[in-house]
Design a protein around this motif. Structure first.
Motif, PDB file in Angstrom:
ATOM      1  N   ASP A 411       0.858  -1.329   0.162  1.00 18.87           N
ATOM      2  CA  ASP A 411       0.205   0.143  -0.080  1.00 18.87           C
ATOM      3  C   ASP A 411       0.763   1.282  -0.055  1.00 18.87           C
ATOM      4  N   GLU A 412       1.791   1.309   0.735  1.00 18.39           N
ATOM      5  CA  GLU A 412       2.713   2.522   0.953  1.00 18.39           C
ATOM      6  C   GLU A 412       3.312   3.181  -0.641  1.00 18.39           C
ATOM      7  N   PRO A 413       3.944   2.210  -1.093  1.00 25.34           N
ATOM      8  CA  PRO A 413       4.413   2.638  -2.266  1.00 25.34           C
ATOM      9  C   PRO A 413       3.220   2.874  -3.595  1.00 25.34           C
ATOM     10  N   PHE A 414       2.339   1.977  -3.390  1.00 28.58           N
ATOM     11  CA  PHE A 414       1.270   2.169  -4.264  1.00 28.58           C
ATOM     12  C   PHE A 414       0.458   3.676  -4.001  1.00 28.58           C
ATOM     13  N   PHE A 415       0.224   3.794  -2.869  1.00 31.89           N
ATOM     14  CA  PHE A 415      -0.590   5.043  -2.438  1.00 31.89           C
ATOM     15  C   PHE A 415       0.341   6.290  -2.913  1.00 31.89           C
ATOM     16  N   GLN A 416       1.729   6.224  -3.085  1.00 31.66           N
ATOM     17  CA  GLN A 416       2.557   7.181  -3.449  1.00 31.66           C
ATOM     18  C   GLN A 416       2.555   7.343  -4.811  1.00 31.66           C
ATOM     19  N   TYR A 417       2.582   6.098  -5.396  1.00 35.91           N
ATOM     20  CA  TYR A 417       2.279   6.278  -6.937  1.00 35.91           C
ATOM     21  C   TYR A 417       0.876   6.901  -7.341  1.00 35.91           C
ATOM     22  N   PHE A 418      -0.271   6.505  -6.561  1.00 34.18           N
ATOM     23  CA  PHE A 418      -1.737   7.356  -6.616  1.00 34.18           C
ATOM     24  C   PHE A 418      -1.323   8.654  -6.689  1.00 34.18           C
ATOM     25  N   ASN A 419      -0.502   9.210  -5.782  1.00 29.07           N
ATOM     26  CA  ASN A 419      -0.516  10.697  -5.705  1.00 29.07           C
ATOM     27  C   ASN A 419       0.316  11.436  -6.732  1.00 29.07           C
ATOM     28  N   ARG A 424      -0.440  14.652 -12.137  1.00 28.88           N
ATOM     29  CA  ARG A 424       0.020  14.820 -13.463  1.00 28.88           C
ATOM     30  C   ARG A 424      -1.298  15.112 -14.285  1.00 28.88           C
ATOM     31  N   LYS A 425      -2.473  14.868 -13.596  1.00 27.32           N
ATOM     32  CA  LYS A 425      -3.761  15.175 -14.086  1.00 27.32           C
ATOM     33  C   LYS A 425      -4.098  16.286 -14.227  1.00 27.32           C
ATOM     34  N   LYS A 426      -4.958  16.995 -14.993  1.00 31.59           N
ATOM     35  CA  LYS A 426      -5.612  18.008 -15.096  1.00 31.59           C
ATOM     36  C   LYS A 426      -7.016  17.823 -14.485  1.00 31.59           C
ATOM     37  N   SER A 427      -7.235  19.136 -13.567  1.00 33.85           N
ATOM     38  CA  SER A 427      -8.628  18.852 -12.981  1.00 33.85           C
ATOM     39  C   SER A 427      -9.618  19.329 -13.729  1.00 33.85           C
ATOM     40  N   PRO A 428     -11.071  18.968 -13.634  1.00 38.14           N
ATOM     41  CA  PRO A 428     -11.524  18.081 -12.499  1.00 38.14           C
ATOM     42  C   PRO A 428     -11.140  16.746 -13.005  1.00 38.14           C
ATOM     43  N   PHE A 429     -10.783  15.943 -11.759  1.00 40.15           N
ATOM     44  CA  PHE A 429     -10.791  14.338 -11.982  1.00 40.15           C
ATOM     45  C   PHE A 429     -11.300  13.783 -11.063  1.00 40.15           C
ATOM     46  N   MET A 430     -11.640  12.553 -11.124  1.00 44.04           N
ATOM     47  CA  MET A 430     -12.340  11.640 -10.191  1.00 44.04           C
ATOM     48  C   MET A 430     -11.539  10.402 -10.274  1.00 44.04           C
ATOM     49  N   ALA A 431     -10.981  10.010  -9.174  1.00 45.34           N
ATOM     50  CA  ALA A 431     -10.038   8.849  -9.079  1.00 45.34           C
ATOM     51  C   ALA A 431     -10.477   7.910  -7.914  1.00 45.34           C
ATOM     52  N   THR A 432     -10.310   6.411  -8.049  1.00 45.90           N
ATOM     53  CA  THR A 432     -10.693   5.502  -6.872  1.00 45.90           C
ATOM     54  C   THR A 432      -9.437   4.755  -6.621  1.00 45.90           C
ATOM     55  N   LEU A 433      -9.125   4.600  -5.429  1.00 45.44           N
ATOM     56  CA  LEU A 433      -8.212   3.417  -5.078  1.00 45.44           C
ATOM     57  C   LEU A 433      -8.681   2.395  -4.319  1.00 45.44           C
ATOM     58  N   PHE A 434      -8.450   1.226  -4.755  1.00 49.24           N
ATOM     59  CA  PHE A 434      -8.905   0.050  -3.920  1.00 49.24           C
ATOM     60  C   PHE A 434      -7.537  -0.553  -3.219  1.00 49.24           C
ATOM     61  N   THR A 466      -1.885   0.068   6.441  1.00 54.64           N
ATOM     62  CA  THR A 466      -2.497   0.922   5.665  1.00 54.64           C
ATOM     63  C   THR A 466      -3.046   2.061   6.132  1.00 54.64           C
ATOM     64  N   ASP A 467      -3.267   2.235   7.461  1.00 57.61           N
ATOM     65  CA  ASP A 467      -3.557   3.570   7.936  1.00 57.61           C
ATOM     66  C   ASP A 467      -2.171   4.547   7.757  1.00 57.61           C
ATOM     67  N   TYR A 468      -0.848   4.044   8.170  1.00 63.32           N
ATOM     68  CA  TYR A 468       0.409   4.886   7.986  1.00 63.32           C
ATOM     69  C   TYR A 468       0.555   4.864   6.292  1.00 63.32           C
ATOM     70  N   SER A 469       0.104   4.089   5.540  1.00 61.31           N
ATOM     71  CA  SER A 469       0.409   4.497   4.064  1.00 61.31           C
ATOM     72  C   SER A 469      -0.684   5.698   3.879  1.00 61.31           C
ATOM     73  N   LEU A 470      -1.765   5.745   4.234  1.00 60.67           N
ATOM     74  CA  LEU A 470      -2.905   6.757   4.158  1.00 60.67           C
ATOM     75  C   LEU A 470      -1.994   8.174   4.597  1.00 60.67           C
ATOM     76  N   LYS A 471      -1.539   8.099   5.686  1.00 63.11           N
ATOM     77  CA  LYS A 471      -0.864   9.226   6.248  1.00 63.11           C
ATOM     78  C   LYS A 471       0.122   9.826   5.313  1.00 63.11           C
TER      79      LYS A 471
END
Length: 639
Positions: A411-419, A424-434, A466-471
């Motif tokens: 989760d931690e590296p994938f959450f950073q990849y998410f960010n 790099r996206k133009k707003s507005p965007f909608m993104a979902t992470l599972f 996972t909580d730490y990854s969110l942080k």
């Protein structure tokens, strides 16, 4: 030596199974020819690519249909090569294969009316026809060319089968003969299990109809990838979707209000970021348990606790299903799952109005992130059906150094990849992470061993990770220009391992946190009303001031308009609706129980003491179920 090892028998078996692949591909070609105006394939390369992906679904079907044939061909019976035995195999092979194969030919014509491969639901419909013989004869006369093609294919298949014969060899019983035969049987059985599942990966459940959609650019292409016997097999025990007629339409429109329209808030276009957190049940989060008075309670999500102080949280919220894919359809499309998943039913491949489609119509870029191998859990297939612009999985992450060895990217590296990707996206965007990591086998990266409390259940330290990854995600996201203009949502797909007896009570099963956070703290507070995953979709549309009517069985959690707060779910083999002071249990047609909302274990049935409020709740539950079944079966999920 070769005679002893039964090489000729094994070659013949491989050839016979291979013939099935050839004729399934021929059926796929003919299916396309008959329905080329409905299936959008624009080039030969696309045709070949989709046909290639269809091999996986053909494999499942062929191995299912030929399971007994394969076993009998491999058993060390000493009589396998006798003419009488081989003749028996011949009839078994063609009775089973041609019966299944014929289903493909029926869909050459039937597809034009249903726009789907036939499923178990199609057979159920036919079961209620009283003139089956006449219907069949009419079909034969009207579509004689389909039957001619079928018999031509059957003739060629039989001809091809007979081209390779097994010569009679008198095997002598010996330890070597039986040992090699049994080992061969075990090896083939193992390969067959993988073929039926779709692969051998632990992180991927057996392929179903939804998986065909992960290879397509147009929804119609999924039916080209599939074959009809596969569709029937995979939906054989999943068609619990049946229409009911319990109330009139006026009752549905007044109590359920299946088409919502919110126009009280000003129209804005913030970014929307949704975290669907694997197994992140309400039990594990202190902020959602302050009123439960659980002795010696401990939580394992300190960052979510801190975020909750600045958010709007719902402490009496439920999942509308009990599997990960249930959470995806509930949160993003507002479609709950009851006894069986909507996504594994015969009906998910249809036009669905959802948070994704609505936001796309408003100019949003939409994306779905899941760190597991692409296709895991059925997410890629369903994301294509919903119409996401982008899918980011383990393939796109492209760094196996961060693979957890079981499910996906930590989760931690994938959450950073998410960010990084969102930035790099133009707003507005909608993104979902599972998320991935708070899942069995409940391990965390070695470098963090000892950092998070192990707690009383194996999952507890994973919740901490996972909580730490969110942080770490929020720490990085705060530095991005898009952050301040974003609505963040946190919700679990379902709960998981239970430790406290309080969460072993029926009415605490599948309780989840629902949290809305905006950096401006526009929405803040603690709400104890009934809430559920299917409420997230309408709530977000209400928050952004969406002006048009839209289909939703849920309600806006920030609106005081009807319907009143409620939860609809399936538990203990019954439909349950909770609203006001009562819980109603429905057997599919009528109420079989009423309970006080505080009777978490459903011990005291109040049905003999019905009140007007109970009767109204029963009507509402019946209306919900009736509208749910009708819209799904009649393919009216687009409005």
């Amino acid at each position: 030596m070769k005679k002893h090892l039964r090489i000729n028998e094994y070659k013949a078996l491989l050839y016979r199974i291979g013939l099935a692949y050839v004729f399934y591909m021929i059926a796929r070609l003919l299916f396309f020819i008959y329905n080329k105006d409905l299936i959008k394939i624009d080039s030969i390369s696309d045709f070949l690519k989709l046909a290639y992906h269809g091999i996986a679904f053909d494999t499942t079907t062929i191995l299912y249909i030929n399971a007994l044939f394969i076993v009998l061909s491999l058993l060390p019976l000493l009589i396998n090569t006798r003419q009488s035995f081989q003749k028996g195999l011949f009839y078994l092979y063609f009775v089973t294969n041609l019966l299944a194969y014929a289903a493909n030919f029926i869909d050459f014509i039937y597809y034009k009316y249903t726009f789907n491969r036939s499923t178990r639901a199609s057979l159920d419909t036919l079961e209620h026809e009283s003139n089956k013989t006449r219907l069949f004869l009419n079909f034969v006369v009207e579509y004689w060319h389909v039957f001619l093609l079928f018999f031509c294919c059957a003739f060629l298949w039989v001809y091809g089968y007979k081209k390779v014969k097994v010569r009679h060899i008198k095997h002598q019983p010996s330890p070597r003969f039986f040992t090699v035969s049994i080992l061969s049987l075990l090896l083939v059985a193992t390969l067959c299990v993988g073929g039926i599942r779709g692969d051998f990966k632990k992180s991927t459940r057996p392929i179903n109809m939804l998986d065909a959609s992960k290879y397509v650019t147009d929804a119609s292409q999924a039916d080209f990838v599939l074959n009809t016997p596969f569709a029937i097999i995979r939906t054989w025990n999943t068609n619990t979707f049946k229409k009911v007629h319990l109330v009139n339409q006026q009752t549905i429109d007044s109590l359920v209000i299946p088409v919502k329209h919110y126009n009280k808030n000003p129209k804005i276009k913030p970014n929307i970021v949704i975290f669907i957190l694997e197994s992140f049940g309400k039990e594990y989060i202190s902020a959602f348990n302050k009123d439960n008075k659980i002795p010696n309670y401990k939580g394992y999500a300190p960052f979510v606790d801190s975020l909750a102080q600045h958010s709007l949280i719902f402490t009496n919220a439920y999942a509308n299903g009990y599997k990960s894919i249930h959470g995806m359809s509930s949160v993003l499309a507002g479609i709950p799952s009851f006894k069986d998943a909507f996504t594994s039913s015969p009906y998910p491949k249809q036009k669905i109005e959802s948070l994704v489609s609505v936001l796309k119509s408003e100019g949003y870029d939409t994306s779905f992130f899941h760190g597991a191998p692409n296709g895991s859990m059925g997410f890629l297939g369903f994301s294509n059906i919903l119409g996401f612009d982008h899918y980011y999985g383990k393939n796109e992450y492209n760094n196996d150094d961060d693979f957890d060895g079981s499910w996906g990217i930590w989760d931690e590296p994938f959450f950073q990849y998410f960010n990084t990707t969102l930035s790099r996206k133009k707003s507005p965007f909608m993104a979902t992470l599972f998320s991935v990591s708070s899942h069995e086998p409940y391990v965390i990266p070695e470098k963090y061993e000892g950092k998070f409390p192990k707690g009383d259940n194996p999952i507890h330290q994973c919740i901490g990770y996972t909580d730490y990854s969110l942080k770490q995600f929020f720490k990085a996201a705060k530095k991005q220009p898009w952050y301040s203009n974003t609505i963040f949502v946190l919700v679990a797909d379902h709960d998981n391992l239970i430790y406290y007896p309080e969460y072993g009570k029926d009415q605490n099963f599948h309780t989840v946190p629902i949290l809305f956070f905006t950096p401006s703290e526009r929405y803040k507070g603690i709400n104890k009303d009934w809430a559920q995953q299917i409420d997230i979709y309408p709530t977000l549309l209400d928050m952004i001031g969406y002006e048009k009517p839209f289909r939703s069985w849920g309600r806006s959690l920030i609106s005081k308009e009807a319907p009143t707060p409620f939860v609809m779910r399936y538990s203990s083999d019954q439909y349950q609706m909770m609203s006001g002071n009562y819980i109603c249990t429905l057997d599919g047609e009528k109420a079989v129980g009423f309970y006080d909302k505080n009777d978490k274990e459903l011990k005291h049935n109040l049905i003999k003491h019905r009140t007007a409020a109970m009767n109204l709740l029963e009507k509402k539950c019946q209306a919900f179920l009736q509208d749910f079944m009708a819209r799904i079966i009649d393919k009216k999920l687009d409005k």
